[in-house]
Design a protein around this motif. Structure first.
Motif, PDB file in Angstrom:
ATOM      1  N   GLY A  77       0.624  -1.176   0.168  1.00  0.00           N
ATOM      2  CA  GLY A  77       0.459  -0.057  -0.227  1.00  0.00           C
ATOM      3  C   GLY A  77       1.050   1.007  -0.132  1.00  0.00           C
ATOM      4  O   GLY A  77       0.274   2.546  -0.502  1.00  0.00           O
ATOM      5  N   TYR A  78       1.959   1.172   0.189  1.00  0.00           N
ATOM      6  CA  TYR A  78       2.761   2.207   0.780  1.00  0.00           C
ATOM      7  C   TYR A  78       3.401   3.276  -0.691  1.00  0.00           C
ATOM      8  O   TYR A  78       2.371   4.187  -1.182  1.00  0.00           O
ATOM      9  CB  TYR A  78       4.236   1.889   1.166  1.00  0.00           C
ATOM     10  N   GLY A  79       3.083   2.384  -1.980  1.00  0.00           N
ATOM     11  CA  GLY A  79       2.695   3.141  -3.451  1.00  0.00           C
ATOM     12  C   GLY A  79       1.801   4.008  -3.649  1.00  0.00           C
ATOM     13  O   GLY A  79       1.618   5.167  -3.956  1.00  0.00           O
ATOM     14  N   TYR A  80       0.763   3.459  -2.997  1.00  0.00           N
ATOM     15  CA  TYR A  80      -0.772   4.180  -2.841  1.00  0.00           C
ATOM     16  C   TYR A  80      -0.747   5.187  -2.676  1.00  0.00           C
ATOM     17  O   TYR A  80      -1.144   6.257  -2.644  1.00  0.00           O
ATOM     18  CB  TYR A  80      -1.635   3.116  -2.949  1.00  0.00           C
ATOM     19  N   ASP A 106      10.476   7.881  -3.326  1.00  0.00           N
ATOM     20  CA  ASP A 106      10.567   8.733  -1.894  1.00  0.00           C
ATOM     21  C   ASP A 106       9.941  10.151  -2.970  1.00  0.00           C
ATOM     22  O   ASP A 106      10.270  10.282  -4.000  1.00  0.00           O
ATOM     23  CB  ASP A 106      12.179   7.937  -2.610  1.00  0.00           C
ATOM     24  N   LEU A 107      10.038  11.179  -2.303  1.00  0.00           N
ATOM     25  CA  LEU A 107       9.216  12.833  -2.930  1.00  0.00           C
ATOM     26  C   LEU A 107      11.233  13.426  -2.304  1.00  0.00           C
ATOM     27  O   LEU A 107      11.029  12.782  -1.243  1.00  0.00           O
ATOM     28  CB  LEU A 107       8.306  12.793  -2.039  1.00  0.00           C
ATOM     29  N   ASN A 145       5.960   8.502   7.343  1.00  0.00           N
ATOM     30  CA  ASN A 145       7.481   8.895   5.597  1.00  0.00           C
ATOM     31  C   ASN A 145       7.895  10.016   6.788  1.00  0.00           C
ATOM     32  O   ASN A 145       8.027  10.347   7.604  1.00  0.00           O
ATOM     33  CB  ASN A 145       7.232   9.641   4.890  1.00  0.00           C
ATOM     34  N   SER A 146       9.687   9.572   6.757  1.00  0.00           N
ATOM     35  CA  SER A 146      10.980   9.843   7.668  1.00  0.00           C
ATOM     36  C   SER A 146      11.025  12.170   6.474  1.00  0.00           C
ATOM     37  O   SER A 146      10.477  11.610   5.343  1.00  0.00           O
ATOM     38  CB  SER A 146      11.817   9.330   7.918  1.00  0.00           C
ATOM     39  N   ILE A 147      11.445  13.104   7.006  1.00  0.00           N
ATOM     40  CA  ILE A 147      12.235  13.914   6.408  1.00  0.00           C
ATOM     41  C   ILE A 147      12.859  14.209   7.305  1.00  0.00           C
ATOM     42  O   ILE A 147      13.705  14.604   8.235  1.00  0.00           O
ATOM     43  CB  ILE A 147      10.370  14.908   7.377  1.00  0.00           C
ATOM     44  N   ASN A 216      13.362  15.990   1.804  1.00  0.00           N
ATOM     45  CA  ASN A 216      13.607  14.226   1.116  1.00  0.00           C
ATOM     46  C   ASN A 216      12.259  13.089   2.471  1.00  0.00           C
ATOM     47  O   ASN A 216      12.391  13.246   3.327  1.00  0.00           O
ATOM     48  CB  ASN A 216      14.757  13.894   1.436  1.00  0.00           C
ATOM     49  N   LEU A 217      11.386  12.666   1.498  1.00  0.00           N
ATOM     50  CA  LEU A 217      10.348  12.135   2.220  1.00  0.00           C
ATOM     51  C   LEU A 217      10.645  10.774   1.786  1.00  0.00           C
ATOM     52  O   LEU A 217      11.254   9.700   1.015  1.00  0.00           O
ATOM     53  CB  LEU A 217       9.068  13.095   1.566  1.00  0.00           C
ATOM     54  N   ARG A 218      10.917   9.958   2.234  1.00  0.00           N
ATOM     55  CA  ARG A 218      11.880   8.411   2.539  1.00  0.00           C
ATOM     56  C   ARG A 218      10.552   7.043   3.018  1.00  0.00           C
ATOM     57  O   ARG A 218       9.892   8.179   4.474  1.00  0.00           O
ATOM     58  CB  ARG A 218      12.973   8.048   2.354  1.00  0.00           C
ATOM     59  N   PRO A 219      10.568   5.917   3.208  1.00  0.00           N
ATOM     60  CA  PRO A 219       8.943   5.244   3.784  1.00  0.00           C
ATOM     61  C   PRO A 219       9.953   5.490   5.697  1.00  0.00           C
ATOM     62  O   PRO A 219      10.867   5.034   5.559  1.00  0.00           O
ATOM     63  CB  PRO A 219       9.289   3.688   3.527  1.00  0.00           C
TER      64      PRO A 219
END
Length: 220
Positions: A77-80, A106-107, A145-147, A216-219
């Protein structure tokens, strides 16, 4: 005798086959498969194991199948989730000068220096508070997600001064976000100074691009 490995693999295969039909297909620019597929595989296998282990002997096959389906859906579900977060960020950052980039799941948010800080200052510019407020609201809504906040400078001036300035600017952004209610445990900061230019420092336009803050936003 119960054979978990065979049952788990069968259940995972069934769950993943079903999941492929409903996943929002996202492929990275470099052609790699989206990370949600990996998460779905791990979730399906783990779910199958738990489902089989917690079911009675006669229901182990059924339990493994159900566990694989649930685990695969949760893991994939993380992709969605990122699809929704990306759309919300693009909407809220429209017209602010903040650029939203995506690489896989990643954003990255790129905030140029002309809207963030005055020259040689780590004090947030007045016109940057509105975008930061929007970011804080988004980060509280999307909290999976982490920041990572990274400050960058051009190469004008002393190297150590630029390193310190970039760290102070990253920390200023972090402090403001936490003051707006974003969980500080998710936030980390780095100052890169002039070490990661995105344009040539030989021109004013290039130096302006290098003076920036990135998030940077990551799981988690």
């Amino acid at each position: 005798m119960f054979k978990p490995s065979r049952m788990i693999l069968l259940a995972a295969a069934v769950a993943l086959g079903a999941g492929c039909a409903v996943q929002n297909p996202y492929v990275r620019d470099d052609g790699e498969m989206r990370k949600s597929t990996t998460y779905g595989t791990i979730g399906a296998v783990a779910g199958a194991a738990i489902g089989a282990a917690t079911s009675s002997k006669k229901d182990r096959t059924k339990g493994a199948l159900i566990g694989a389906a649930v685990g695969g859906a949760a893991g994939g579900g993380y992709g969605y989730y990122v699809d929704q977060q990306e759309a919300e960020l693009r909407r809220s950052m429209q017209g602010t000068g903040v650029e939203v980039q995506r690489n896989g799941d990643d954003l990255k948010l790129i905030m140029p220096g002309n809207i963030t800080f005055a020259t040689n200052s780590a004090d947030i510019a007045g016109n940057f508070y509105a975008p930061l407020n929007n970011l804080a609201n988004s980060f509280k809504q999307y909290d999976q997600n982490s920041i990572e906040i990274v400050g960058h400078t051009d190469n004008v001036g002393a190297y150590q001064y630029n390193m310190t300035l970039s760290q102070r600017r990253a920390q200023s952004v972090a402090n403001y976000l936490t003051a707006q209610g974003v969980n500080g445990m998710r936030i980390s900061t780095r100052g890169m100074g002039p070490d990661q230019p995105v344009a040539s420092n030989a021109s004013e336009s290039g130096r302006a691009q290098n003076r920036r803050v990135e998030i940077n936003l990551r799981p988690l």
